[in-house]
Design a protein around this motif. Structure first.
Motif, PDB file in Angstrom:
ATOM      1  N   PHE A 279       0.848  -1.186   0.000  1.00  0.00           N
ATOM      2  CA  PHE A 279       0.000   0.000   0.000  1.00  0.00           C
ATOM      3  C   PHE A 279       0.887   1.240   0.000  1.00  0.00           C
ATOM      4  O   PHE A 279       1.849   1.323   0.765  1.00  0.00           O
ATOM      5  CB  PHE A 279      -0.892   0.022   1.246  1.00  0.00           C
ATOM      6  CG  PHE A 279      -1.841  -1.136   1.345  1.00  0.00           C
ATOM      7  CD1 PHE A 279      -3.157  -1.005   0.950  1.00  0.00           C
ATOM      8  CD2 PHE A 279      -1.413  -2.364   1.833  1.00  0.00           C
ATOM      9  CE1 PHE A 279      -4.035  -2.075   1.047  1.00  0.00           C
ATOM     10  CE2 PHE A 279      -2.277  -3.437   1.934  1.00  0.00           C
ATOM     11  CZ  PHE A 279      -3.602  -3.294   1.535  1.00  0.00           C
ATOM     12  N   GLU A 280       0.551   2.195  -0.840  1.00  0.00           N
ATOM     13  CA  GLU A 280       1.266   3.470  -0.861  1.00  0.00           C
ATOM     14  C   GLU A 280       0.269   4.600  -0.669  1.00  0.00           C
ATOM     15  O   GLU A 280      -0.769   4.647  -1.319  1.00  0.00           O
ATOM     16  CB  GLU A 280       2.030   3.669  -2.164  1.00  0.00           C
ATOM     17  CG  GLU A 280       2.825   4.969  -2.178  1.00  0.00           C
ATOM     18  CD  GLU A 280       3.772   5.084  -3.356  1.00  0.00           C
ATOM     19  OE1 GLU A 280       4.526   6.066  -3.404  1.00  0.00           O
ATOM     20  OE2 GLU A 280       3.751   4.184  -4.223  1.00  0.00           O
ATOM     21  N   ILE A 281       0.589   5.508   0.247  1.00  0.00           N
ATOM     22  CA  ILE A 281      -0.294   6.625   0.577  1.00  0.00           C
ATOM     23  C   ILE A 281       0.501   7.914   0.484  1.00  0.00           C
ATOM     24  O   ILE A 281       1.545   8.047   1.123  1.00  0.00           O
ATOM     25  CB  ILE A 281      -0.876   6.486   1.999  1.00  0.00           C
ATOM     26  CG1 ILE A 281      -1.595   5.148   2.161  1.00  0.00           C
ATOM     27  CG2 ILE A 281      -1.816   7.647   2.312  1.00  0.00           C
ATOM     28  CD1 ILE A 281      -1.994   4.844   3.594  1.00  0.00           C
TER      29      ILE A 281
ATOM     30  N   SER B 241       3.054  14.026   3.177  1.00  0.00           N
ATOM     31  CA  SER B 241       3.581  12.806   3.783  1.00  0.00           C
ATOM     32  C   SER B 241       3.481  11.656   2.800  1.00  0.00           C
ATOM     33  O   SER B 241       2.677  11.684   1.858  1.00  0.00           O
ATOM     34  CB  SER B 241       2.826  12.455   5.073  1.00  0.00           C
ATOM     35  OG  SER B 241       1.499  12.062   4.790  1.00  0.00           O
ATOM     36  N   ASN B 242       4.310  10.646   3.022  1.00  0.00           N
ATOM     37  CA  ASN B 242       4.338   9.471   2.153  1.00  0.00           C
ATOM     38  C   ASN B 242       4.532   8.225   3.005  1.00  0.00           C
ATOM     39  O   ASN B 242       5.448   8.167   3.837  1.00  0.00           O
ATOM     40  CB  ASN B 242       5.467   9.591   1.128  1.00  0.00           C
ATOM     41  CG  ASN B 242       5.556   8.375   0.222  1.00  0.00           C
ATOM     42  OD1 ASN B 242       6.423   7.536   0.395  1.00  0.00           O
ATOM     43  ND2 ASN B 242       4.653   8.268  -0.737  1.00  0.00           N
ATOM     44  N   LEU B 243       3.647   7.250   2.823  1.00  0.00           N
ATOM     45  CA  LEU B 243       3.730   5.972   3.529  1.00  0.00           C
ATOM     46  C   LEU B 243       3.731   4.840   2.520  1.00  0.00           C
ATOM     47  O   LEU B 243       2.953   4.855   1.564  1.00  0.00           O
ATOM     48  CB  LEU B 243       2.534   5.783   4.473  1.00  0.00           C
ATOM     49  CG  LEU B 243       2.213   6.887   5.477  1.00  0.00           C
ATOM     50  CD1 LEU B 243       0.922   6.548   6.220  1.00  0.00           C
ATOM     51  CD2 LEU B 243       3.357   7.075   6.460  1.00  0.00           C
ATOM     52  N   ILE B 244       4.597   3.860   2.734  1.00  0.00           N
ATOM     53  CA  ILE B 244       4.591   2.631   1.940  1.00  0.00           C
ATOM     54  C   ILE B 244       4.676   1.467   2.920  1.00  0.00           C
ATOM     55  O   ILE B 244       5.615   1.397   3.718  1.00  0.00           O
ATOM     56  CB  ILE B 244       5.772   2.568   0.954  1.00  0.00           C
ATOM     57  CG1 ILE B 244       5.741   3.753  -0.010  1.00  0.00           C
ATOM     58  CG2 ILE B 244       5.746   1.257   0.176  1.00  0.00           C
ATOM     59  CD1 ILE B 244       6.933   3.812  -0.948  1.00  0.00           C
ATOM     60  N   TYR B 245       3.680   0.576   2.881  1.00  0.00           N
ATOM     61  CA  TYR B 245       3.695  -0.546   3.819  1.00  0.00           C
ATOM     62  C   TYR B 245       3.023  -1.765   3.207  1.00  0.00           C
ATOM     63  O   TYR B 245       2.287  -1.680   2.217  1.00  0.00           O
ATOM     64  CB  TYR B 245       3.004  -0.172   5.132  1.00  0.00           C
ATOM     65  CG  TYR B 245       1.494  -0.061   5.052  1.00  0.00           C
ATOM     66  CD1 TYR B 245       0.678  -1.184   5.221  1.00  0.00           C
ATOM     67  CD2 TYR B 245       0.878   1.164   4.831  1.00  0.00           C
ATOM     68  CE1 TYR B 245      -0.698  -1.091   5.155  1.00  0.00           C
ATOM     69  CE2 TYR B 245      -0.497   1.268   4.766  1.00  0.00           C
ATOM     70  CZ  TYR B 245      -1.288   0.141   4.929  1.00  0.00           C
ATOM     71  OH  TYR B 245      -2.649   0.242   4.853  1.00  0.00           O
TER      72      TYR B 245
END
Length: 473
Positions: free
Chosen positions: A60-62, A94-98
């Motif tokens: 998932f990338e946000i 912001s950037n999230l990758i999980y």
């Protein structure tokens, strides 16, 4: 010492440049998820209303972008009918990758999941100030569990800081997307209202007092349903009133089971929030882009960092093991650190003192101020401590309730003095602590609680003190 007027004060405009902890909390807890775009590939698996997303085959990338303004009060009394407001522009990204992992300590029926974060960073510009936060290298496997106030994020090896936890909080989190399932076998034009109970979780607020979200089927095929969603709500978060408008569209793909899944969701959310006792007000709009892709098609952008997951930014060891419901803050000069419950909110963190407020169901219950004291070889007596408190409180001092001294296994001596009195014709309880290590390191803590809230405070000072550490490993 903090008396009646200070207990009810809000962050002032003169504190903008020094309150980095508070600023990052404001941006990424208040704004995260105000507007979002979700593009989910068919590998996304959503659990039912009581479950969680357990897809371990996707990444998932946000990406979040925020534009708006913060509203800071001029003066200390939020009850004033003519409160002057100073506005500061804010821009954040912001950037999230999980990806989700199987919890080695849980089961398929567990309400917790583990997210492995390949990347988690955020930066914000507030007026002329810049604030950055990230998950340090080594802090990657984050547990996520549901509770009555939303989602809680925690790290098994050590406690997360408040900015780190806020960074991971997003509206329309995949955990809650099962609430968007359309009614079965309904034609174009069918309307329904979303479950009122799940709306606060979707929007990352505490309560919804009025309004709601209405969905309308705008197209339907054998495999998918296109839905338009809109609504206006009045609610609250941390005791502050908030007005939110929502409008957008999503596609619901029918799966092999009855639940199905969201394949695309685009929602615009605008929020106007009042100033509160724990944060400035906001007027903002955000854009979030969320995608869910197969691990074989996405190359994670892992950003190298010199931060050590086990250390604070100033070298103090991260306390652990972590557990749900608690956060950690380390003094910038390594004089102390604190593990505290989520009900405590950081208001100011500086070189001279740390101020936090205890909020219960949106109500301001109490406040604590931690003040580091100079090294001292001479030992302060309990009688001297009592006299100092009575002298400092002056006319507001009523009478002493209790006084005691005890020691920890690490040699820290703790003095506790409780007293009552009045400020502005209201009864208050004060609880003062003096902590001293064997080497002479000292810390003063002053709790203030309006007497009518003592039952709700319920010994929170003792639990807070248990989380305070002055020792150097």
């Amino acid at each position: 010492m903090f008396f009646m007027n200070q207990c009810l004060e809000a962050p002032g405009s003169g504190q903008l440049t020094s309150a980095n902890y508070r600023l990052i909390r404001i941006v990424f807890h208040a704004f995260v998820g105000l507007c979002c775009f979700i593009d989910c590939w068919p590998v996304l698996i959503l659990a039912g209303e009581q479950g969680v997303s357990r897809d371990t085959s996707s990444i998932f990338e946000i990406e979040l972008s925020v534009t708006g303004k913060l509203k800071f009060p001029v003066g200390n009394d939020l009850r004033s009918g003519s409160l002057e407001i100073i506005e500061q522009p804010v821009h954040a990204h912001s950037n999230l990758i999980y990806r989700n992992k199987v919890d080695p300590d849980g089961s398929e029926q567990s309400s917790a999941i583990v997210r492995h974060y390949e990347h988690a960073t955020a930066n914000a510009a507030i007026g002329g100030d810049f604030v950055n936060t990230q998950l340090p290298q080594g802090v990657t496997d984050i547990h996520v569990c549901k509770h009555d106030k939303g989602l809680d994020f925690w790290f098994h090896e050590g406690f997360l800081t408040q900015p780190e936890a806020d960074l991971l909080t997003v509206a329309f989190d995949p955990v809650y997307l099962a609430a968007l399932v359309p009614p079965s076998h309904q034609a174009r034009g069918t309307q329904w209202e979303l479950n009122q109970d799940v709306i606060p979780d979707l929007l990352c607020i505490d309560t919804v007092h009025s309004g709601g979200l209405e969905a309308t089927i705008i197209d339907r095929t054998a495999k998918s349903t296109a839905v338009h969603i809109q609504g206006s709500m009045e609610g609250a978060i941390n005791g502050a009133a908030t007005s939110i408008t929502v409008e957008g569209d999503y596609d619901w793909i029918t799966g092999d089971n009855s639940a199905g899944r969201v394949s695309m969701l685009q929602v615009v959310i605008k929020e106007s929030r009042d100033v509160s006792y724990t944060a400035p007000g906001i007027d903002a709009e955000a854009v979030i882009k969320m995608s869910c892709r197969s691990q074989t098609t996405l190359q994670p952008r892992v950003v190298a960092t010199s931060s050590n997951g086990g250390m604070s930014g100033y070298g103090r060891s991260r306390r652990g093991p972590g557990k749900p419901g608690f956060r950690w803050i380390s003094d910038a000069y390594d004089r102390y650190d604190v593990v505290y419950e989520n009900n405590w909110k950081i208001i100011e963190a500086g070189s001279e003192y740390l101020m936090m407020r205890f909020v219960d169901q949106g109500a301001l219950v109490g406040q604590v101020t931690l003040t580091p004291l100079p090294l001292q070889s001479e030992v302060l007596t309990l009688s001297d401590f009592e006299n100092d408190i009575e002298k400092t409180l002056g006319d507001q001092f009523g009478h002493l309730v209790s006084a005691s001294t005890y020691s920890r296994d690490d040699g820290t001596t703790i003095m506790r003095v409780a007293s009552v009195g009045e400020a502005e014709d209201l009864p208050f309880h004060w609880i003062h602590y003096h902590l001293r290590t064997v080497e002479g390191r000292r810390l003063s803590l002053a709790f203030v609680v309006e007497s009518r809230h003592m039952a709700r405070f319920s010994g929170a000072d003792r639990q807070y003190i248990e989380g305070v550490d002055l020792t150097l490993e």
